[in-house]
Design an enzyme around this catalytic site. Structure first.
Site, PDB file in Angstrom:
ATOM      1  CG  HIS A  99       8.318  -8.906   4.196  1.00 38.08           C
ATOM      2  ND1 HIS A  99       8.276  -8.351   2.833  1.00 38.08           N
ATOM      3  CD2 HIS A  99       8.629 -10.453   4.007  1.00 38.08           C
ATOM      4  CE1 HIS A  99       8.723  -9.425   1.940  1.00 38.08           C
ATOM      5  NE2 HIS A  99       8.513 -10.295   2.589  1.00 38.08           N
ATOM      6  CG  ASP A 102       9.460  -5.045   3.235  1.00 39.95           C
ATOM      7  OD1 ASP A 102      10.625  -5.989   3.380  1.00 39.95           O
ATOM      8  OD2 ASP A 102       8.114  -5.711   2.528  1.00 39.95           O
TER       9      ASP A 102
HETATM   10  C1  XUL Z   1       9.544 -15.142  -1.441  1.00 37.29           C
HETATM   11  C2  XUL Z   1       8.447 -14.498  -1.680  1.00 37.29           C
HETATM   12  C3  XUL Z   1       8.196 -13.441  -0.427  1.00 37.29           C
HETATM   13  C4  XUL Z   1       6.351 -13.915   0.350  1.00 37.29           C
HETATM   14  C5  XUL Z   1       6.813 -12.782   1.740  1.00 37.29           C
HETATM   15  O1  XUL Z   1      10.091 -15.778  -2.756  1.00 37.29           O
HETATM   16  O2  XUL Z   1       7.073 -14.314  -2.341  1.00 37.29           O
HETATM   17  O3  XUL Z   1       7.858 -12.705  -0.559  1.00 37.29           O
HETATM   18  O4  XUL Z   1       5.454 -13.260  -0.536  1.00 37.29           O
HETATM   19  O5  XUL Z   1       7.467 -13.044   2.504  1.00 37.29           O
END
Ligand code: XUL
Ligand code: CO
Length: 437
Positions: A99, A102
């Protein structure tokens, strides 16, 4: 300078090895069903759980022993990236997922956030060039900060819709720049708590508008990665709009978006939706939308997303049957959206966790390959539906009969005879594949 000083590159030593820092089943170059194991599995490291997560929970502080916690800002972001790439290299993991939040600090405002992102992306690019490690997918975090308290594209506040759009725009640009081969949408807070304050019709229309804008922008910048939606039924909101594969599929069809999206299926999300992991994969496969996997597992006694490392060989084998029958996942892969337990706070625990997950899926691949090769279950299923190959069944399938013809046929039957589904026999045969070396 190496951080994991006492840990050498993790290699395959075979099932009899007692070395906890070696693979027992993951043999990257081994050819299985005509392809290298590593190319079937396309393992990825999740940046957030591996490098950003600190072990805090609603009852306790951070526990993770991580050297970058001593630092702040961009320095912290860079050390994290260095150590993350060392970690992936030592495990032979060829992809990562991230993300925006992150990889770089938020900064004071959107402008500063984007500058931080540009700086860290340039830094990560050099690490990628040095190691050959690639980006499986990127995404934006549109759920953590206060501004997303009521959702992102489904927020009642149009300003929030705009901020979320600007985040996806930037995240898609940097994913593109890093050569990412997918872009993920997980609708973090895209859902609601109570109908007393919610216009669900407008929220769903807005979510579709938002996704259409993403499709348009993708074309505009020439990003060729696959767009993926990650279904989840609940948590953080009570009713998440992307509940499961079937719900997302009907949403995509209603809004004419199906050609542009596939699914990123997460095991723990499947079980929260009261489905099995393989059910969700199967629903995707038969509808041509199986894109990628977030590999983890939940605790069936707990009703939330525990994101544990996958160690359940039964589930992994069933999952890999679907993956093989799908003809693989590419450009998707297997991202370990999984975190070490709060009590596993030493850096070496990250190695044990990933080795467990990688071995589980490698063994699952071997089992699935053997099962498909020997064809016992496929033959059973084929025979079970044989009544549709001739006679009235064939006429049904070919659309030659309606209710009147079927009534006439039913009247002519003296008795209706069924055969056993043999579930226990089949489960025992399935176990014999798991037991075999
Ligand atoms: C949340 C989840 C996230 C997604 C990416 O449950 O799985 O980490 O994978 O946003
Ligand atoms: Co996930």
């Amino acid at each position: 300078m190496a951080f994991f000083k006492n840990i050498e590159k993790v290699v395959y030593e075979g099932p009899d090895s007692k070395n906890p820092l070696a693979f027992k089943y993951y043999d990257p170059e081994k050819i299985v069903a005509g392809k290298k194991m590593k190319d079937h599995l396309r393992f990825a490291m999740s940046y957030w759980h591996t490098l950003t997560g600190d072990g805090s929970d609603p009852f306790g502080d951070a526990t993770m022993d991580r050297p970058w916690n001593e630092l702040e800002g961009m320095e912290k972001a860079k050390l994290r990236a260095d150590i993350g790439f060392e970690f992936m290299e030592k495990l032979g993991i060829e992809y990562f997922c991230f993300h925006d939040l992150d990889i770089a600090p938020e900064g004071k405002n959107l402008k500063e956030k984007n500058e931080n992102l540009d700086e860290i992306v340039a830094y990560i690019e050099t690490l990628m060039a040095k190691t050959g490690i690639k980006c499986l997918w990127g995404t934006t975090n549109a759920f953590t900060k206060q501004r997303f308290v009521h959702g992102a594209s489904t927020s009642p506040n149009a300003d929030v819709f705009a901020v979320a759009a600007s985040q996806v725009k930037k995240a898609m640009e940097i994913t593109h720049r890093l050569g990412g081969v997918n872009y993920v949408f997980w609708g973090g807070r895209e859902g609601y708590e109570t109908l007393l304050n919610t216009d669900t019709a407008l929220e769903l229309d807005n979510m579709a508008r938002f996704l259409q804008m993403a499709v348009d922008y993708k074309a505009k910048i020439g990003f060729e990665g696959q767009l993926l939606i990650e279904p989840k039924p609940k948590e953080p909101t009570k009713h998440q709009y992307d509940f499961d594969t079937a719900t997302v599929l009907s949403f995509l069809q209603k809004y004419n978006l199906k050609d542009h999206f596939k699914m990123n299926i997460e095991a723990n999300h499947a079980t929260l939706a009261m489905h099995t992991f393989d059910h969700e994969l199967n629903m995707c496969r038969i509808n041509g939308v199986l894109g990628s996997i977030d590999a983890n597992q939940g605790d069936l006694l707990l009703g939330w997303d525990t994101d544990q490392f996958p160690t359940n060989i039964y589930d992994a084998s069933l999952a890999m049957i679907e993956v093989l029958k799908n003809g693989g996942l590419e450009p998707g892969g297997l991202n370990f959206d999984a975190k070490v337990r709060r009590g596993s706070f030493e850096p070496v625990d990250l190695f044990y966790a990933y080795i467990a997950g990688m071995d589980t899926f490698a063994k699952g691949l071997l089992i699935a390959d053997k099962i498909i090769e020997e064809g016992e279950f496929d033959k059973f299923v084929e025979d079970r539906y044989a009544s549709y190959n001739s006679g009235i069944g064939k006429q049904i399938v070919e659309g030659q009969v309606g209710f009147e013809e079927l009534e006439a046929y039913a009247m002519s039957l003296e008795e209706v005879k069924n055969t056993s589904g043999r579930q226990e026999l089949l489960e025992n045969i399935f176990n014999s594949y798991i037991y075999s070396k």
